[in-house]
Design a protein around this motif. Sequence first.
Motif, PDB file in Angstrom:
ATOM      1  N   VAL A 159      -1.951  10.211   2.589  1.00  0.00           N
ATOM      2  CA  VAL A 159      -3.065   9.781   3.446  1.00  0.00           C
ATOM      3  C   VAL A 159      -3.115  10.665   4.685  1.00  0.00           C
ATOM      4  O   VAL A 159      -2.136  10.802   5.394  1.00  0.00           O
ATOM      5  CB  VAL A 159      -2.873   8.306   3.883  1.00  0.00           C
ATOM      6  CG1 VAL A 159      -3.847   7.945   4.986  1.00  0.00           C
ATOM      7  CG2 VAL A 159      -3.050   7.394   2.698  1.00  0.00           C
TER       8      VAL A 159
ATOM      9  N   ASP B 250      -9.293  -2.959  13.878  1.00  0.00           N
ATOM     10  CA  ASP B 250      -9.829  -2.174  12.769  1.00  0.00           C
ATOM     11  C   ASP B 250     -11.244  -1.757  13.186  1.00  0.00           C
ATOM     12  O   ASP B 250     -11.975  -2.557  13.779  1.00  0.00           O
ATOM     13  CB  ASP B 250      -9.867  -3.076  11.532  1.00  0.00           C
ATOM     14  CG  ASP B 250     -10.408  -2.353  10.321  1.00  0.00           C
ATOM     15  OD1 ASP B 250      -9.613  -1.988   9.459  1.00  0.00           O
ATOM     16  OD2 ASP B 250     -11.644  -2.170  10.241  1.00  0.00           O
TER      17      ASP B 250
ATOM     18  N   GLU C 120      -8.571   5.733   7.001  1.00  0.00           N
ATOM     19  CA  GLU C 120      -8.175   5.016   5.801  1.00  0.00           C
ATOM     20  C   GLU C 120      -7.325   3.811   6.182  1.00  0.00           C
ATOM     21  O   GLU C 120      -7.327   2.789   5.522  1.00  0.00           O
ATOM     22  CB  GLU C 120      -7.372   5.951   4.896  1.00  0.00           C
ATOM     23  CG  GLU C 120      -7.994   6.087   3.534  1.00  0.00           C
ATOM     24  CD  GLU C 120      -7.171   6.918   2.597  1.00  0.00           C
ATOM     25  OE1 GLU C 120      -6.305   6.342   1.912  1.00  0.00           O
ATOM     26  OE2 GLU C 120      -7.397   8.133   2.562  1.00  0.00           O
ATOM     27  N   ILE C 121      -6.600   3.956   7.269  1.00  0.00           N
ATOM     28  CA  ILE C 121      -5.748   2.859   7.729  1.00  0.00           C
ATOM     29  C   ILE C 121      -6.509   1.927   8.652  1.00  0.00           C
ATOM     30  O   ILE C 121      -6.424   0.720   8.535  1.00  0.00           O
ATOM     31  CB  ILE C 121      -4.505   3.445   8.425  1.00  0.00           C
ATOM     32  CG1 ILE C 121      -3.641   4.112   7.357  1.00  0.00           C
ATOM     33  CG2 ILE C 121      -3.705   2.369   9.129  1.00  0.00           C
ATOM     34  CD1 ILE C 121      -2.605   5.034   7.870  1.00  0.00           C
TER      35      ILE C 121
ATOM     36  N   GLY D 120     -10.142  -0.963   6.932  1.00  0.00           N
ATOM     37  CA  GLY D 120      -9.085  -0.058   6.479  1.00  0.00           C
ATOM     38  C   GLY D 120      -8.121  -0.763   5.540  1.00  0.00           C
ATOM     39  O   GLY D 120      -8.290  -1.947   5.225  1.00  0.00           O
ATOM     40  N   ARG D 121      -7.095  -0.008   5.106  1.00  0.00           N
ATOM     41  CA  ARG D 121      -6.188  -0.552   4.098  1.00  0.00           C
ATOM     42  C   ARG D 121      -5.361  -1.739   4.602  1.00  0.00           C
ATOM     43  O   ARG D 121      -4.955  -2.579   3.814  1.00  0.00           O
ATOM     44  CB  ARG D 121      -5.235   0.559   3.671  1.00  0.00           C
ATOM     45  CG  ARG D 121      -5.967   1.673   3.006  1.00  0.00           C
ATOM     46  CD  ARG D 121      -5.412   1.904   1.643  1.00  0.00           C
ATOM     47  NE  ARG D 121      -5.256   3.307   1.431  1.00  0.00           N
ATOM     48  CZ  ARG D 121      -4.256   3.845   0.762  1.00  0.00           C
ATOM     49  NH1 ARG D 121      -3.320   3.089   0.263  1.00  0.00           N
ATOM     50  NH2 ARG D 121      -4.205   5.135   0.597  1.00  0.00           N
TER      51      ARG D 121
ATOM     52  N   ILE E 216       0.869  -1.182   0.000  1.00  0.00           N
ATOM     53  CA  ILE E 216       0.000   0.000   0.000  1.00  0.00           C
ATOM     54  C   ILE E 216       0.900   1.224   0.000  1.00  0.00           C
ATOM     55  O   ILE E 216       2.043   1.153   0.440  1.00  0.00           O
ATOM     56  CB  ILE E 216      -0.949   0.083   1.229  1.00  0.00           C
ATOM     57  CG1 ILE E 216      -0.161   0.154   2.542  1.00  0.00           C
ATOM     58  CG2 ILE E 216      -1.917  -1.050   1.249  1.00  0.00           C
ATOM     59  CD1 ILE E 216      -1.019   0.534   3.740  1.00  0.00           C
TER      60      ILE E 216
ATOM     61  N   VAL F 144       1.064   5.029   1.471  1.00  0.00           N
ATOM     62  CA  VAL F 144       0.381   5.926   2.410  1.00  0.00           C
ATOM     63  C   VAL F 144       0.705   7.386   2.119  1.00  0.00           C
ATOM     64  O   VAL F 144       0.384   8.262   2.914  1.00  0.00           O
ATOM     65  CB  VAL F 144       0.693   5.586   3.885  1.00  0.00           C
ATOM     66  CG1 VAL F 144       0.070   4.268   4.264  1.00  0.00           C
ATOM     67  CG2 VAL F 144       2.189   5.579   4.146  1.00  0.00           C
TER      68      VAL F 144
ATOM     69  N   SER G 138      -7.727  -4.821   4.548  1.00  0.00           N
ATOM     70  CA  SER G 138      -8.042  -5.128   3.148  1.00  0.00           C
ATOM     71  C   SER G 138      -6.844  -5.776   2.461  1.00  0.00           C
ATOM     72  O   SER G 138      -7.008  -6.706   1.661  1.00  0.00           O
ATOM     73  CB  SER G 138      -8.386  -3.855   2.382  1.00  0.00           C
ATOM     74  OG  SER G 138      -9.447  -3.213   2.987  1.00  0.00           O
ATOM     75  N   SER G 139      -5.645  -5.300   2.782  1.00  0.00           N
ATOM     76  CA  SER G 139      -4.456  -5.876   2.142  1.00  0.00           C
ATOM     77  C   SER G 139      -4.171  -7.282   2.645  1.00  0.00           C
ATOM     78  O   SER G 139      -3.722  -8.136   1.887  1.00  0.00           O
ATOM     79  CB  SER G 139      -3.230  -5.012   2.399  1.00  0.00           C
ATOM     80  OG  SER G 139      -3.438  -3.733   1.892  1.00  0.00           O
TER      81      SER G 139
END
Length: 768
Positions: free
Chosen positions: A381, A450, A386-387, A400-401, A376, A378, A404-405
């Motif tokens: 950001v 999260d 978002e995180i 968040g990212r 990702i 950042v 998701s990752s």
Amino acid sequence: MIKTKLPVIILRNMVLLPLGELKLEIENEEDKEIIYNAVNKHNGYCLLVTPKYITSDNLNTADLPNIGVIGKITSNIVLPNEHIRINIRGINRADIFEYVQKENILDAIIGPVKIEEISEEENDAALRVIKKEFAAYVNVMPNISNMIISKINEENSLEKITDIIVNLLPLSFQNKYQFLVTTNPVLRGNYLIDLLVKEEKVERLEKNIENDLQKELDKSQKEFILREKLNVIKKELGDKDSKEEDIDEIRKKINELDAPKNIIDRLNKEVNRFETIPFTSPEYTITKNYIDTLLSIPFGEYTLDEENLDSIKEVLDENHNGLENIKERILEYISVKKLTNSLTSPIICLVGPPGVGKTSLAYSIAKALNRNFVKISVGGVSDENEITGHRKTYVGAMPGRIISSIIKAKSMNPLFLIDEIDKMGKGIQGDPAAAMLEVLDKEQNKTFSDNYIEEGIDLSNVMFVLTANNIEDIPYALQDRLEIIELSSYTEFEKIDIVKNHLFDILLKEHGLSKELVTISESSIKYIISNYTKEAGVRELRRVLSTILRKIAKEQVNNQKKINITSKEVKKYLGKEKYNSINNEDHEPGVVNGLGYTPFGGVLLPIETNFYDGTGKIILTGSLGDVMKESASVALGYVKSNLKEFKINKKLLEENDLHINALEGATKKDGPSAGVTLTTAIISSLTGKKVSHKIAMTGEITLKGKVLKIGGLKEKVIGAYNQGVDTIFIPKTNENDLDEIPNEIKKKVDFILVDNYKDIYNYIFKGE
Ligand code: ADP
């Protein structure tokens, strides 16, 4: 008027109304005395008075009201603890004319209350309304006994009925007190009607709420039973709807899931909830999405790390040319991590200009270790969420990212690259750097939370690797958890090497061409580097080479023939030269090369100086920061104090303005390291003596001419070397930094160490 004297009993925060009853337990001797007095001398009669406000324990007769209630003590019993329990019945209101205090006994002189005459109609009308409202009240208060109801129905005196009813109502002290002191029965009646209406309303509302609750409960029970029946029917018919199928599928997945207990529990809870949510409710999709997301986290999935250091090194070598020190440090890091299995081991942060291989190196590490790779960026950001994700209640919420990752990575121990950590913003939506700390901290990331997932997720097996262009811009709190590995700009020689040994082969393959057919000479690579690219890394170079090979591939489709790429071909495929990165033009007097360090690597930053008619002013242009402007003043001050030695005519400075301009105007320049360059440019301009374009210099200068240490020497030197410089003046205090300079450069460039400006002056100007 009949007046009489009765002993007084003072009630605190209590009211006895006529026709009411009161039970009291008397413990104090003085009060017992009053009771004996009343029973023995007054036939059990006494006067009950209630002060409206109690201001102190010792009541003064002035605080006592002028209305009381005559009471009759109907029983008095001495209890085993010697307290007396009495029962008093309220008889009538009485006007109090006077209080008489004699020793401990308080008496009152009283007479009957004066009541205004009321007409029979008035009395009847009020009675009727009161009875009607009372009936309505009884309707919602069914626990009032029938005996009382019939007693009230038969009562025809407004005076009495008001007191009987008030005694039944659950009223506050203030309300009761109000009844006590309102002697006019009509007023009392009106007041009672208001109260009855209000009480009835309150009671009815309470009942409605209770009823609604009961109905809700009944409804859901009914629904449950119907649903169960429906299930049985469907089973009989072998029929299932899609929601049920979903639920079955989810339950199956949960059973197979190798996740921690908190996740399994949460999933079970959510599925149970999901079962009860009707299809039409917005909760339906939200819950379904949540369950799906949780199920897609690759719990229990781990790739097996490659342990053999030789194999790891082999993969790293395969993908990257040179970078021996870097690879060595990566291997050390991996072995220490393996050996200690330490939770506190730092996180690798690859720092360097763009295109020097940070991302591709991280990818190679993943490949070498046999870990999955996710990335990702950042950069920019500024929203913490978002995180860490948005709460489920948020429309369109998602994890968040980070999470998701992890889902994308398909394993719980991937190599996770976080790009541009130095470009993370800080906005009104929280501090993403703080969120990042949580992600990277081994103590905390075992249960990373999260906002969407709401359950702790273990990230402790993830191998995080960060990249940045500039160490100084990495959030300070993060810096000391990082193992900084610096990658510097490539020299021209290194770039040629990368192309020869790696890039060209890779690109040939990518374009379906073979080594046997297409070749490139070293001098052509050099030609491309200096005329078509201007960068610290090799990204642009890669792109340019791709363009050439793409065009060759097109030509070769129908007509395969051997081709050697020379500068002629390069020009043919790429068009006119884009840059002239080697500075091979002679400098005029007043122009001198300084050295700069930008996020894109080291560069030459020439300073030009000129003078023209004026009054001795100094003019500075070229995007200079404050420190650099001060540096220019210091340089001029130093020159002015050494005019004789530098053979400068004083008048020249007095009758002219001096204009100093930093070239490459678009680049912002600051810092003190241009001190020696500014000094040299001023002297060169005022004496008319040229300074060779092959010379560059860097160093801070003091008013006395001392040359002080500067930073970023390695990058600056590589930049200067790539642009054809062969002599560089550096502060003597930077001598140790020369160890880091590639040998290739040391062989070709003269480094002159200086600790006083005179050393530079003597070298450049003295000889001429
Ligand atoms: P960065 O992340 O530092 O901006 P990249 O990793 O994207 O740089 O590198 C850009 C390109 O340059 C990649 O294709 C990479 O393979 C190539 N490259 C960079 N350094 C080397 C090297 N030492 N050997 C081989 N290829 C390299």
